[in-house]
Motif scaffolding. Structure first.
Motif, mmCIF file in Angstrom:
data_model
loop_
_atom_site.group_PDB
_atom_site.id
_atom_site.type_symbol
_atom_site.label_atom_id
_atom_site.label_comp_id
_atom_site.label_asym_id
_atom_site.label_seq_id
_atom_site.Cartn_x
_atom_site.Cartn_y
_atom_site.Cartn_z
ATOM 1 N N PRO A 77 39.252 -1.784 -0.121
ATOM 2 C CA PRO A 77 40.340 -0.857 -0.419
ATOM 3 C C PRO A 77 41.659 -1.362 0.193
ATOM 4 C CG PRO A 77 38.903 0.067 1.268
ATOM 5 C CD PRO A 77 38.262 -1.211 0.802
ATOM 6 N N GLU A 78 42.768 -1.044 -0.464
ATOM 7 C CA GLU A 78 44.084 -1.408 0.066
ATOM 8 C C GLU A 78 44.337 -0.608 1.338
ATOM 9 O OE1 GLU A 78 48.226 -2.029 -2.080
ATOM 10 O OE2 GLU A 78 46.772 -1.048 -3.390
ATOM 11 N N GLY B 259 45.437 -0.470 9.178
ATOM 12 C CA GLY B 259 44.115 -0.492 8.548
ATOM 13 C C GLY B 259 43.743 0.814 7.866
ATOM 14 N N PHE B 260 44.614 1.822 7.962
ATOM 15 C CA PHE B 260 44.324 3.120 7.328
ATOM 16 C C PHE B 260 44.320 2.935 5.810
ATOM 17 C CE2 PHE B 260 45.424 7.504 5.951
ATOM 18 C CZ PHE B 260 44.427 8.184 6.621
ATOM 19 N N GLU B 261 43.344 3.540 5.145
ATOM 20 C CA GLU B 261 43.232 3.352 3.691
ATOM 21 C C GLU B 261 44.400 3.974 2.943
ATOM 22 O OE1 GLU B 261 39.573 4.323 1.642
ATOM 23 O OE2 GLU B 261 38.452 3.543 3.364
ATOM 24 N N LEU B 262 45.029 3.169 2.106
ATOM 25 C CA LEU B 262 46.158 3.642 1.322
ATOM 26 C C LEU B 262 45.742 4.792 0.404
ATOM 27 C CD1 LEU B 262 49.159 3.002 0.855
ATOM 28 C CD2 LEU B 262 48.471 1.525 -1.031
ATOM 29 N N GLY B 263 44.533 4.720 -0.101
ATOM 30 C CA GLY B 263 44.024 5.773 -0.995
ATOM 31 C C GLY B 263 43.981 7.132 -0.294
ATOM 32 N N LYS B 264 43.575 7.126 0.962
ATOM 33 C CA LYS B 264 43.546 8.387 1.737
ATOM 34 C C LYS B 264 44.962 8.909 1.957
ATOM 35 C CE LYS B 264 39.343 7.709 4.479
ATOM 36 N NZ LYS B 264 38.845 7.420 5.830
ATOM 37 N N LEU B 265 45.870 7.979 2.278
ATOM 38 C CA LEU B 265 47.257 8.385 2.511
ATOM 39 C C LEU B 265 47.838 9.021 1.249
ATOM 40 C CD1 LEU B 265 49.617 8.443 4.510
ATOM 41 C CD2 LEU B 265 50.290 6.186 3.678
#
Lengths: 339, 339
Positions: B8-9, B104-110
């Motif tokens: 994941p990005e 490293g936080f998932e862009l999708g979650k953001l």
């Protein structure tokens, strides 16, 4: 002698629980340091009387280390938000302050930081009128994070990133790159023979004088993350103009030059926390410089470039050797947690 | 099939560097989700037109886990700050938003969280007008922290923690303890046979109707950290009155009751994020309840107690068995990172 083994008092999870201990921390530490009638109201929000053109800004501060040559996270959290208002031509008036504290953080350090915040607010007259305190378990945040948001009345029309005009000169208020270099030095444990300290400072007193002198200020911006390069590129794009700067006119102290050579950085990309840029008509620039020199006599403000109609949206750096190159928006991350 | 091994990005340090990557993240994600003319101005601060009695508040959100039954940190960050304005009788208008993101936080979650913020703002009409994005190295913050500050015009006079009067009744807007219980459940990995979801919600629509009905509202407060106990104790002290509440009148759902028994908590101390208390004259209470019932029909608002001249500064809980005890301000920390 009996104190040698005494553990320092630390912040506990209960200080963020919203009950008895939270109230005690807020009242004994924050309210007493930031004392003002609006803050001490026990409501969920501050009650303000506002009218007219108002600036509103926010910034979170994650700087590491928390204490550095020339400042600490507290001074930075006040100066940073106050400066964002000041460069809009707004008098900094009301601040919010939100602490995220890691469980186990030394109370003594927190007190020092809070005093530093109160001291820095005296420079502009801004007041903390509302706040929030969260405590997170060990390991969930590194020491202390601070958010400040700010409100201020705009005192002058037309200061805008979109307002650079042909015939404007670019002024820098002092030598650049000090904050970035000071943080780098602190992280790497470097000691220089001379003293290099961050430029971290409240800019409102100088900007207030420029406004009161009735000068035609087209744009102002403090050159924080991304440094001089970021501001000039944003201006060139937003105002659809070209900007040309003379490398030899840009003040950089020897210590910053040396560190840049050592680490392969460019001083134009390093963060500042008390250095600002102005775009204004050349005809009024001398008057502006004279005012600014009363505030920073050691590292005096200087004209570093001008707005041109060539290469719109671009910043051109002229080197001392007669060549020129684009000064681009910085890419990547030079120094995480710089502010 | 070809996507199975695709990573994941994720957010990188450069997204917080203040240069090219920061600009791209801000414009492609935040500006597009929070779109409004004030936000899209490229200045260091938003420019607002304000006049009159204004409320200003701030809150940092550190909730863990970031996604829970009934909401996520984004919904919470909007509802929390909007509610702090609403209980001051202020129409929520302008918000700031500051993200501290772990590398490293998932862009999708953001993206999901940002959409949730935009969706929640629609409930009150509040707009994000300024923001800040910091990225910290892995391990320096747990995933994502959000600060929101808020500004709103006060629509009604006299709503204050100091304004409880003899003859007032205490109303709670719905059943209590859901947010605390939902977070506890998520952390402990519990699954109940029935669905327990957080009460996390924007309170402005209901409060707006109460204000527009011209009711005499003496005090309002959302019962967040510290729960019902914290609000009632603060009110009793600030207004120098006694408050008596009837335990059997306080709505608590079976799931919350069950979890409290299991963990030894009291529902009065559990956090809520979309539940508020009102103190108002008894004569107008029925009218207020009728309005509130149009907003929460499943867990209806109820009169739970009254202001008395006995035991000033104290909250007395009358049990179903005829005995009574003090309901104290919670001590210690029940659940860190509840909000």
């Amino acid at each position: 002698m009996s104190n040698i083994n005494k553990k320092p008092e630390v912040i506990q999870l209960s200080h963020g629980g919203g009950g008895q201990e939270t109230n005690t921390l807020i009242k004994s530490l924050f309210f007493s340091a930031f004392d003002n009638p609006i803050l001490n109201n026990d409501e969920d929000a501050a009650r303000l009387q506002l009218s007219g053109d108002t600036a509103f800004t926010t910034d979170s501060f994650t700087v590491s280390p928390l204490f550095f040559a020339g400042g600490d996270i507290g001074k930075l959290a006040i100066a940073g938000t106050v400066n964002d208002l000041a460069v809009m031509g707004a008098k900094p008036e009301y601040l919010s302050c939100s602490f995220i504290i890691e469980e186990g953080f030394e109370l003594g350090k927190l007190k020092k930081i809070v005093r530093s915040m109160a001291n820095e607010m005296d420079k502009s007259g801004a007041k903390i009128v509302c706040g929030d305190t969260k405590v997170v378990p060990k390991g969930c945040a590194d020491g202390l994070l601070i958010n400040t948001s700010g409100i201020g009345h705009i005192q002058v029309d037309g200061v805008s990133v979109n307002n650079l005009k042909l015939g404007d000169v670019i002024i820098v208020s002092r030598d650049i790159g000090r904050h970035g270099a000071a943080i780098l030095m602190a992280r790497e444990g470097l000691t220089l023979e001379t003293t290099l300290i961050s430029d971290c400072a409240t800019l409102w007193p100088a900007i207030k004088c420029l406004i009161e002198a009735g000068l035609e200020l087209h744009a102002m911006r403090d050159a924080t993350r991304g440094g001089l390069s970021a501001v000039l590129n944003e201006w060139a794009i937003a105002s659809n103009v070209g900007i040309t700067v003379e490398e030899c006119a840009i003040p950089v102290c020897d210590e910053v030059k040396g560190l840049c050579e050592l680490y392969g950085f460019e001083p134009f990309d390093l963060a500042n926390e008390g250095t600002f840029l102005i775009a204004m008509p050349e005809a009024e620039a001398i008057k502006a410089l004279r005012i600014m020199h009363t505030f920073d006599s050691e590292a005096p403000a200087a004209i570093i470039g001008r707005v041109s109609e060539e290469r719109t949206g671009k910043v051109v750096l002229k080197t001392p050797w007669g060549s020129s190159r684009y000064l681009d928006l910085p890419q990547g991350e030079l120094l995480p947690r710089i502010c």
